[in-house]
Structures are given as C-alpha cells and as structure tokens.
Design an enzyme around this catalytic site. Structure first.
Site, mmCIF file in Angstrom:
data_model
loop_
_atom_site.group_PDB
_atom_site.id
_atom_site.type_symbol
_atom_site.label_atom_id
_atom_site.label_comp_id
_atom_site.label_asym_id
_atom_site.label_seq_id
_atom_site.Cartn_x
_atom_site.Cartn_y
_atom_site.Cartn_z
ATOM 1 N N GLU A 38 20.757 7.363 -17.988
ATOM 2 C CA GLU A 38 19.744 6.361 -17.643
ATOM 3 C C GLU A 38 19.810 5.222 -18.650
ATOM 4 O O GLU A 38 19.778 5.445 -19.858
ATOM 5 C CB GLU A 38 18.349 6.994 -17.634
ATOM 6 C CG GLU A 38 17.184 6.031 -17.557
ATOM 7 C CD GLU A 38 17.236 5.107 -16.357
ATOM 8 O OE1 GLU A 38 17.072 3.886 -16.552
ATOM 9 O OE2 GLU A 38 17.445 5.592 -15.227
ATOM 10 N N VAL A 182 3.571 -2.977 1.874
ATOM 11 C CA VAL A 182 2.839 -2.147 0.922
ATOM 12 C C VAL A 182 2.625 -2.867 -0.411
ATOM 13 O O VAL A 182 1.493 -2.970 -0.906
ATOM 14 C CB VAL A 182 3.582 -0.815 0.681
ATOM 15 C CG1 VAL A 182 2.912 -0.022 -0.429
ATOM 16 C CG2 VAL A 182 3.617 0.000 1.965
ATOM 17 N N GLU A 186 -1.115 -4.320 -1.727
ATOM 18 C CA GLU A 186 -1.693 -3.660 -2.899
ATOM 19 C C GLU A 186 -2.024 -4.662 -3.989
ATOM 20 O O GLU A 186 -3.112 -4.617 -4.589
ATOM 21 C CB GLU A 186 -0.749 -2.571 -3.413
ATOM 22 C CG GLU A 186 -0.723 -1.342 -2.521
ATOM 23 C CD GLU A 186 0.040 -0.164 -3.107
ATOM 24 O OE1 GLU A 186 -0.020 0.925 -2.513
ATOM 25 O OE2 GLU A 186 0.705 -0.330 -4.158
ATOM 26 N N GLU A 202 2.667 -13.274 5.845
ATOM 27 C CA GLU A 202 3.548 -12.266 6.443
ATOM 28 C C GLU A 202 4.184 -12.840 7.704
ATOM 29 O O GLU A 202 3.469 -13.298 8.608
ATOM 30 C CB GLU A 202 2.748 -10.997 6.771
ATOM 31 C CG GLU A 202 3.477 -9.963 7.614
ATOM 32 C CD GLU A 202 4.797 -9.532 7.025
ATOM 33 O OE1 GLU A 202 5.823 -9.659 7.729
ATOM 34 O OE2 GLU A 202 4.822 -9.076 5.857
ATOM 35 N N ALA A 314 8.663 7.291 -3.835
ATOM 36 C CA ALA A 314 9.018 8.188 -4.928
ATOM 37 C C ALA A 314 9.124 9.631 -4.444
ATOM 38 O O ALA A 314 10.043 10.363 -4.833
ATOM 39 C CB ALA A 314 7.990 8.083 -6.051
ATOM 40 N N HIS A 439 -18.231 20.665 4.572
ATOM 41 C CA HIS A 439 -19.207 19.597 4.820
ATOM 42 C C HIS A 439 -20.091 19.421 3.580
ATOM 43 O O HIS A 439 -20.532 20.416 2.990
ATOM 44 C CB HIS A 439 -20.084 19.964 6.021
ATOM 45 C CG HIS A 439 -21.223 19.004 6.247
ATOM 46 N ND1 HIS A 439 -21.043 17.795 6.867
ATOM 47 C CD2 HIS A 439 -22.548 19.083 5.910
ATOM 48 C CE1 HIS A 439 -22.217 17.172 6.921
ATOM 49 N NE2 HIS A 439 -23.143 17.929 6.338
#
EC number: 1.8.1.4
Length: 462
Positions: A38, A182, A186, A202, A314, A439
């Site tokens: 990484e 998304v 957000e 959009e 993810a 409930h």
C-alpha cells in the site's frame, strides 16, 4: 520484512483498501502467506477519504440540525455555529481509532505489510521500493479516485473534489454540487446542515438516479423542504471563475453562481501506469475485467473493489476480497449477487435499498406479474417520535418473493439488514408478516409493510 527474491508468497496484494485488506486478513486466517502493498495508509478511500469521514460530517450536521430544532421536542438549546476545526478533530479521531485497530489486525494476522508504491511487473510479481515481491497469485486492488468531466479542471481552490471537501477549513457561504448521486447528495446534505446555501446539478431526471424512482422523488421532496435547491435533466457545459467564486453554465444556457463548485460525478479506477496491460490483463476504460469469481483473463491475477466494474461500495470490496482469499485457499465459493447487496445514501433523510427497482422488476417479469406496496412512515410510532417522514416500498413478484425493498427516512440505513435477508432468502410476504417485530421501533415498519403486502394490514389502510 521477508520480501527478498527467495521468498514466494501465496498471495501478493497490490492496494490496502477495503478489498485488499479484507483479502489479506481472510487469506492469512486461512493459512496463506500474504504480502500487502500500500502506497498510502491501509484502509484506503473508505476509511480515510470516503465512507467514514463523510458519515462523521453528516452526523455533525445532524447534531447542528437537532440543536436548531430542539424546541419542537420541548428542549431549549441554542445553536451558535460550526467550529470546523473541532468538527475535523472529531472526524479525524474516529478515523485514527479505526486505523489503529486495523493496523493491529494486520499485524496480529502475520500479514507482511509493505509500504510503498507498487507496480505489477509480471503475472506473479509486484515491484515496490526497488525490490521484487513474488507471489503464486497476485490480487489487484488499487481502488479509485474522484473523476471530472472533459474540460473541467479540479484545482482544489474553487473547483474541488470530495477529497478537498473533506478537509475544507470553513463552511462555504454557497456551493454548487455537480452530480446528484450518492457523493453529491451526501455533501449537499451536510453542507446545508452546516448553514451553506446549496444547489445540486444533476444531468439525469432525478437525484440518486440509480434508486427506485419513488425513492428519488421522496428525497427531492425532502430536499425542497430543507431548502436544498437542485436542477435536474440538463447537463453541465462549462465552469468559470467569477470575481469571488464560480459560475456554472448548463447546456440550456442556465447559469448558477456560488463560492465553490464540488465536482461529484463519480470515481474512476486507479490503473494507469501500473503495469496491468503489459502483464496481459484485460481492461476496459481503465477498469480491470473479471468474471464472477473475480478472476482476470490471466490465471495468476485477480482483481477486486473499485478497480473492477462492480458496485463502488466498501462492503462490496470486503466481500470480493474475502471471495478471492477463500477461492485461493481451496474453499467452495459462491459468486456475489450484486442486486442482493444493501445500498445506503446517508443524507438527511437517508435512502436505503436492496434488490431491484419496480421498473427493473417489470422489465424482467412483466408489468402484470409485479406488485408494489408503499408503507408510509407516518403510521410508524417511532418515526413519529423522531419526526421523520418517508416510506418503505416493497416490490414483489405476484404470488412470489419480495425482490426489492426501497426505503426513505431517517435511520433507514439501519433497517437495510433485515431487507437484505428478505431479498437474499427469497422471502414471501406472509413469511415476514408472521415474524414479530419490536414495538415501538422503526424496524416495525418493515413488518407492517409485509403484513399489508400479505393482505392483513394492521396500522395501515386496506
């Protein structure tokens, strides 16, 4: 670090994000000798630049909204503003804790962790830090980065990506969010909670356009109520600096101005210059092509996560990484049903779903074979207490299983677990209806919706 020429690992993983580290942890658990490479920090986009930090910002925004609106619950509180330095400290503390825990897991599983920028040098090796790491199998998991549109340069100043937005040192007075998927909704939601003036642009007909149209319309209604503006159905043409901000022009000539422009038009795979094509790996538009078992056309190479053209989530990366590790360890594996993966957009209100949309169901089974039912959260006691609005929509094959669950409302992301079981176990409405739901909970709304679909509604009209 055992990575000299004499060492051959069972599995060499290039990329330590969700897919890569999941494969490393599961592989090591199953007895494979694993090397994980990484260049940044283990955890990847999700932990450091995506899921975790964005949800921390959204929760901070939720607290701000609750402070503003506390009197409707009989609580006297005052809202004095947003301290972005303190918000970032909270966010970074969450990330740091999870990062430390993940580093501990990697170490405890005896995964050989190599920090550096790796490059696939052959179908069985990765070059990193001037050394060659050999493996019987190589897993490509190099993830994705924010992308832009042709002619639109993200400069990190007034035209920013989600990476820049996550470390912004102030609450902007006004923001244009380009993209109503998304990521876009957000950030729009969080910034509105922080006090910014927000406009979402959009090009498609609805916000969160991959969701069921009913969910999109419910979110649009909620955003209007919150004062979040949006323009739908017209594509971006150009952006230019003004004296103190940015001006965006659409294809129909309409113009919008704001202090900042957030480009949230999706994420593209990180694959260029990493040796994939030279090793013979089949590619398409930068994505690595795989079969249902995450195998590339090269027998010793697999790929997972945002690098492959599956859902950019993810938890999909986790599942794909685990699948590869288990396959290499000789276990029987089952391909992932991507329709059965839960999807959550964590704006206010939340949008959550699993399965297929009503439109897709009609396309597959025929319009006369599909039944859809909407259960309004107004009939749910806990949702009333929380003062949230929304619906649970069920899509059923006539006289058969529920093939789609689509939800809008606060905390609906926490209800998607049961929805996932309903879809993946091909439950009939009557089977869910006979289960007793607690409930008062929002989860009870799931039971009530299935009671209604089974023909025996309780707290809803026939």
């Amino acid at each position: 670090m055992a990575n000299d020429a004499s060492t051959v690992f069972d599995l060499v993983i290039l990329g330590g994000g969700s897919g890569g580290y999941a494969a490393a942890l599961r592989g090591a658990q199953l007895g494979l000798d694993v090397a994980l490479i990484e260049k940044g920090k283990v955890g990847g986009t999700c932990l450091h630049n995506g899921c975790i930090p964005t949800k921390a910002l959204l929760h901070a925004g939720e607290i701000a909204d609750q402070a503003r609106e506390s009197e409707q619950f009989g609580v006297k509180a005052t809202f004095e503003g947003i301290d972005m330095a303190a918000v970032h400290k909270y966010k970074d503390d969450v990330i740091a804790g999870l990062y430390k825990g993940l580093q501990g897991l990697i170490a405890s599983r005896k995964v050989t962790y190599i920090e550096g920028e790796g490059r696939l040098s052959s179908p069985t090796s990765v070059d990193v830090n001037g050394q060659r790491v050999q493996g019987r199998h190589v897993l490509l998991a190099t993830g994705s980065v924010p992308k832009s549109l042709p002619g639109l340069e993200i400069d990190g100043d007034r035209i920013i990506s989600s990476d820049h937005a996550l470390v912004l040192d102030r609450v902007p007075k006004s923001v244009i969010v380009l993209g109503g998927g998304v990521i876009g909704v957000e950030f729009a939601s969080a910034w509105k909670s922080f006090g910014a003036d927000v406009t979402v642009i959009e090009g498609l007909k609805h916000l969160v356009p991959v969701e069921d149209e009913n969910s999109s319309k419910l979110l649009e209604r909620a955003f209007r109520k919150r004062g979040i503006k949006f323009n739908l159905g017209t594509f971006f043409q150009k952006a230019e600096y003004t004296q103190d901000g940015v001006k965006v022009t659409l294809a129909d000539g309409k113009e919008f101005e704001a202090e900042l422009l957030l480009v949230a038009v999706g994420r593209g795979p990180v694959s260029q210059g990493l040796g994939y094509e030279e090793a013979g790996v089949a590619m398409d538009r930068g994505y690595v092509l795989v079969d249902e078992y995450m195998r590339t056309n090269v027998p010793t190479v697999s790929a997972v996560g945002d690098l492959v053209p599956t859902l950019q989530l993810a938890h999909v990366g986790f599942a794909e990484g685990i699948l590869v590790a288990e396959r290499l360890a000789g276990l029987k594996t089952v391909p992932i049903d991507y329709d059965g993966v839960p999807r959550v957009t964590y704006c206010h209100p939340e949008v959550a779903s699993v399965g297929i949309t009503e439109a897709k169901a009609k396309e597959i089974y025929g319009a006369d074979k599909v039944v859809a039912l909407k259960y309004n959260l107004a009939g749910n006691g806990k949702s009333k207490i929380l003062k949230t609005a929304g619906e649970i929509k069920l899509v059923q094959v006539k006289d058969g299983a529920v093939v789609g669950v689509h939800m809008v409302g606060d905390r609906m992301g926490e209800q998607v677990g049961e929805a996932q079981l309903i879809y993946n176990w091909e439950a009939l409405p009557a089977e869910v209806a006979q289960l007793v739901h607690a409930h008062p909970t929002q989860n009870e709304a799931m039971g009530e919706a299935h009671l209604a679909l089974a023909g025996k509604p309780l707290h809803s009209h026939d």
